[in-house]
Design a protein around this motif. Structure first.
Motif, PDB file in Angstrom:
ATOM      1  N   GLU A 126      11.626 -14.444  34.652  1.00 37.56           N
ATOM      2  CA  GLU A 126      11.902 -15.299  35.807  1.00 37.56           C
ATOM      3  C   GLU A 126      13.396 -15.266  36.167  1.00 37.56           C
ATOM      4  O   GLU A 126      13.759 -15.186  37.336  1.00 37.56           O
ATOM      5  CB  GLU A 126      11.445 -16.738  35.506  1.00 37.56           C
ATOM      6  N   PRO A 156       4.245 -13.458  43.533  1.00 42.09           N
ATOM      7  CA  PRO A 156       4.290 -14.635  42.651  1.00 42.09           C
ATOM      8  C   PRO A 156       2.909 -14.970  42.081  1.00 42.09           C
ATOM      9  O   PRO A 156       1.888 -14.564  42.648  1.00 42.09           O
ATOM     10  CB  PRO A 156       4.796 -15.755  43.565  1.00 42.09           C
ATOM     11  N   ARG A 157       2.892 -15.696  40.991  1.00 43.05           N
ATOM     12  CA  ARG A 157       1.617 -16.000  40.329  1.00 43.05           C
ATOM     13  C   ARG A 157       0.781 -16.968  41.173  1.00 43.05           C
ATOM     14  O   ARG A 157      -0.421 -16.874  41.232  1.00 43.05           O
ATOM     15  CB  ARG A 157       1.884 -16.600  38.949  1.00 43.05           C
ATOM     16  N   GLN A 209       5.789 -19.785  39.554  1.00 46.36           N
ATOM     17  CA  GLN A 209       5.747 -18.880  38.401  1.00 46.36           C
ATOM     18  C   GLN A 209       5.566 -19.585  37.061  1.00 46.36           C
ATOM     19  O   GLN A 209       5.298 -18.919  36.061  1.00 46.36           O
ATOM     20  CB  GLN A 209       7.081 -18.103  38.323  1.00 46.36           C
TER      21      GLN A 209
END
Ligand code: ZN
Length: 722
Positions: free
Chosen positions: A42, A390-391, A563
């Protein structure tokens, strides 16, 4: 290296290492909510994102947005929406659409004001142009008008009513002055109240019309140099604005609580509580001065005297003729929506929004925010083109008609209410991004700690981190306000969130956590012609450094939420904050401990805090160990996301059912109002209602505490390390 530490006391060792590392650098070794591996990735991703932000491109975007006047409902504003949609598509955003809402709109047809006695004077109602700034010479710029003024014509005596708040009318009454049928002239500030509240108050007092002017004591030459030599408002600047009673129901006045889609039910105008019934017009001090200077009634109180070189009087023989013709009919408003779908949790959304409509050019409000947003979305698009997704899903909203009752965001929020209630992790609002160097960050209680943490990773243009600059600025501001509370991470975030921008529907109607971000500074041209490109490049943010800092901050905040393994939602801090709200309520002049016992609520908030402390004590090492399973993480996040909804009253605040949050609302002045249902009951002396609402709060706090216990039990069921 960190990931190799397993078994025995991994969590403890990790924490020690993390705190040693963070003592040396402002970027934490381990970001809250992230496993060590994800935290390292990150930090890399964030630095890649931050370095992609370009000040030059922000300046180009800002020049585009400030090139023509674009109030809500105009063709120019539609063109802006279309431009944003086209740019977003080019940048690589997904599912870009323009959503149209057919709402009750407002636009001026004609306005005029003359003093007819004791002298003749015709108000100019226009702003002067300056050669150094060609944008001030544009014939497209509107004259003075107020959104949702009633149409009508009146010839009547003019009364000066200070700020136009209820207590000001008490003073007039003490002097034997009744405003019924008269034209009331009020100042914008001192103390500040939203112009819609001034309108409602004048309407309730039976006034025939309301004139609101900008006194040089508040935003003009008494503050400093005026435009085009300085940031303050010059003689002819006019603060436009709307007066909808959006403190009762924001959005389209005819669709309270549902979206203004084709075929939607619309209530008759006679039943619309947010529609004003008074004629209103804004004035520059250039046009207000002749009215004030010719008054011959009683001398106004000392604190009513303003910055003009005259004796302010309450009224007398000044008579004016005012005529306002409005077209308050249906208009299309356009919300632009785009997204980047999440790779792992597409049904968990982080929403980022800003409005695109402006009273004129909107140099600060909102074009600074729009320019920061466009560069931020470009950077996200660039990452996506490199395969970085992004997640969780990032959703972007470019709202319309914020200036007219927060309308675009409200209609959009109402349209997607069911989805947003379950999917929205948080809403991050930026209205004006940069009017100067002073950072102000706000968050509903559960998100305050994560916002502080993010600012440690952002460089401030003054050198050092934004975190340090923020603490310094806040200390200076508190000193100026004679506030003796020492600034710390625990209190630097503004957790008292009122209304007045697009976060309202998400927090108050849908019960989702919000963050609001802004850089502020000396700014006396709000909602006037002079809030433009020239102003920004000479006074607000020459070089666009703070705009760029905002793009970075806003984007990194979104990335942290998108994230994180475990969402950085902090109910320990929230419990503590709610206890402060209760303590504040006990200091309210109307509060009587004999009539309302707040101890059970205090106990319940304390219990939430202490249970959450234990939960975090279990959760943090579990996250840091990197050993929580995907299904554990999923159930923890599901529980955390449910938290805010416990604070939603299905029937809303008594008398204001659209506002549903038990902790947050705003006063009619737009000032923040915590524990609105209890506080309003206390202030009206309705102790049965106050008691009832306090019991509801205790139940909500207990439900929240239960949720935290469930989070702890999931975290504690960490499988034994292999
Ligand atoms: Zn704005």
């Amino acid at each position: 290296m960190l990931i190799q530490l397993r078994c025995a006391l991994p969590a403890l060792i990790l924490l020690v290492l993390a705190s040693l590392a963070s003592a040396q650098s402002d970027t934490p070794a381990l970001i809250s909510g992230f496993s060590p591996a994800h935290s390292a990735a990150e930090i890399k991703l964030e630095s890649q994102f931050k370095s992609a932000i370009s000040r030059d491109r922000i300046r180009d975007y800002h020049r585009y947005f400030t090139s023509v006047p674009h109030p809500a409902g105009t063709k120019a504003d539609y063109d802006v929406a279309q431009y944003i949609a086209d740019e977003w598509k080019k940048q690589g955003l997904e599912d870009v659409v323009i959503r149209q809402y057919d709402v009750l709109g407002t636009r001026p047809v004609s306005t005029s004001l003359e003093m007819v006695a004791p002298k003749k004077y015709s108000a100019v109602l226009r702003e002067q142009s300056y050669d150094v700034d060609p944008d001030t010479n544009n014939p497209e710029v509107s004259s003075a008008w107020i959104g949702f003024s009633a149409s009508g014509e009146v010839t009547a005596p003019v009364v000066y009513a200070h700020s136009g708040n209820p207590e000001d009318y008490d003073v007039l009454r003490q002097h034997g002055i009744d405003v019924k049928g008269k034209i009331v002239l009020v100042r914008y500030s001192n103390p500040y109240s939203y112009r819609g509240f001034k309108a409602l108050t004048a309407q309730r007092m039976g006034a025939a019309a309301l004139l609101i002017y900008s006194d040089p004591a508040e935003d003009g030459y008494k503050k400093g140099k005026v435009f085009p030599d300085g940031p303050w408002g010059p003689e002819s600047h006019i603060q436009r604005g709307a007066i909808t009673y959006d403190f009762m129901v924001p959005g389209d006045p005819l669709t309270p609580g549902w979206a203004s889609l084709p075929g939607a039910t619309r209530i008759p105008e006679s039943e619309a509580v947010s529609l004003p019934h008074i004629i209103a017009l804004p004035l520059s001090w250039h046009d207000a001065q002749p009215l004030l200077a010719n008054m011959d009634g009683p001398v106004a109180p000392k604190d009513w005297q303003g910055g003009l070189p005259i004796t302010y009087r309450l009224g007398g023989s000044v008579i004016a003729h005012l005529k306002v013709e409005m077209d308050n009919s249906t208009q299309p408003y356009y919300v632009v929506e785009g997204r980047i779908k999440g790779s792992e949790f597409p049904d968990e959304w982080v929403l980022l929004g800003n409005h695109h409509d402006a009273w004129v050019y909107g140099g600060v409000d909102p074009s600074s925010g729009t320019a920061s947003m466009m560069e931020m979305t470009r950077a996200f698009g660039a990452l996506l083109k490199q395969g970085v997704r992004p997640r969780r899903t990032l959703v972007f909203g470019s709202w319309d008609g914020e200036e007219v009752g927060l309308t675009g965001s409200t209609e959009w929020g109402e349209q997607f209410a069911d989805e947003l209630r379950t999917k929205l992790v948080a809403y991050l609002n930026v209205d004006s991004s940069a009017a100067g160097p002073d950072f102000h960050g706000g968050a509903s209680g559960s998100l305050a700690p994560m916002l502080v943490e993010v600012t440690r990773s952002i460089q401030d243009p003054s050198g050092g981190t934004l975190h340090d600059a923020w603490l310094k600025t806040t200390a200076v501001e508190r000193k100026e306000e004679h506030d003796t509370q020492a600034v710390s991470d625990a209190n630097v975030v503004n957790t008292r969130i009122g209304s007045g921008s697009d976060h309202t529907v998400f927090l108050n109607f849908l019960g989702r956590p919000v963050i609001t971000l802004e850089f502020d500074g000396p700014y006396g041209v709000y909602h006037s012609l002079y809030d433009d490109f020239y102003w920004m490049n000479h006074f607000g943010d020459a070089g666009y450094k703070y705009h760029a800092t905002m793009s970075q901050l806003w984007g990194v905040t979104a990335l942290r939420l998108a994230q994180a393994d475990v969402l950085p939602i902090d109910f320990e801090f929230y419990g503590n904050t709610i206890n402060e709200f209760l303590t504040d309520l006990e200091k309210n002049q109307s509060y009587d401990p004999a009539k309302l016992n707040l101890s059970p609520a205090h106990r319940a908030a304390k219990e939430l805090e202490s249970v959450s402390t234990k939960t975090l004590a279990a959760l943090k090492p579990a996250v840091a160990s990197g050993e929580l399973t995907a299904s554990q993480i999923a159930s923890i996040n599901r529980l955390l996301m449910k938290g805010e909804a416990n604070f939603i009253l299905p029937d809303g605040i008594p008398g204001r059912p659209w506002f549903k949050h038990i902790l947050y609302s705003s006063r009619y002045t737009y000032a923040h109002l915590e524990l609105p249902a209890i506080t309003e009951a206390v202030e009206s002396g309705n102790w049965t209602q106050a008691q009832h609402q306090a019991e509801i709060l205790v139940k909500a706090l207990s439900a929240e505490t239960e949720l935290m216990k469930q989070v702890a039990s999931v975290a504690e069921s960490l499988p034994v390390a292999h």
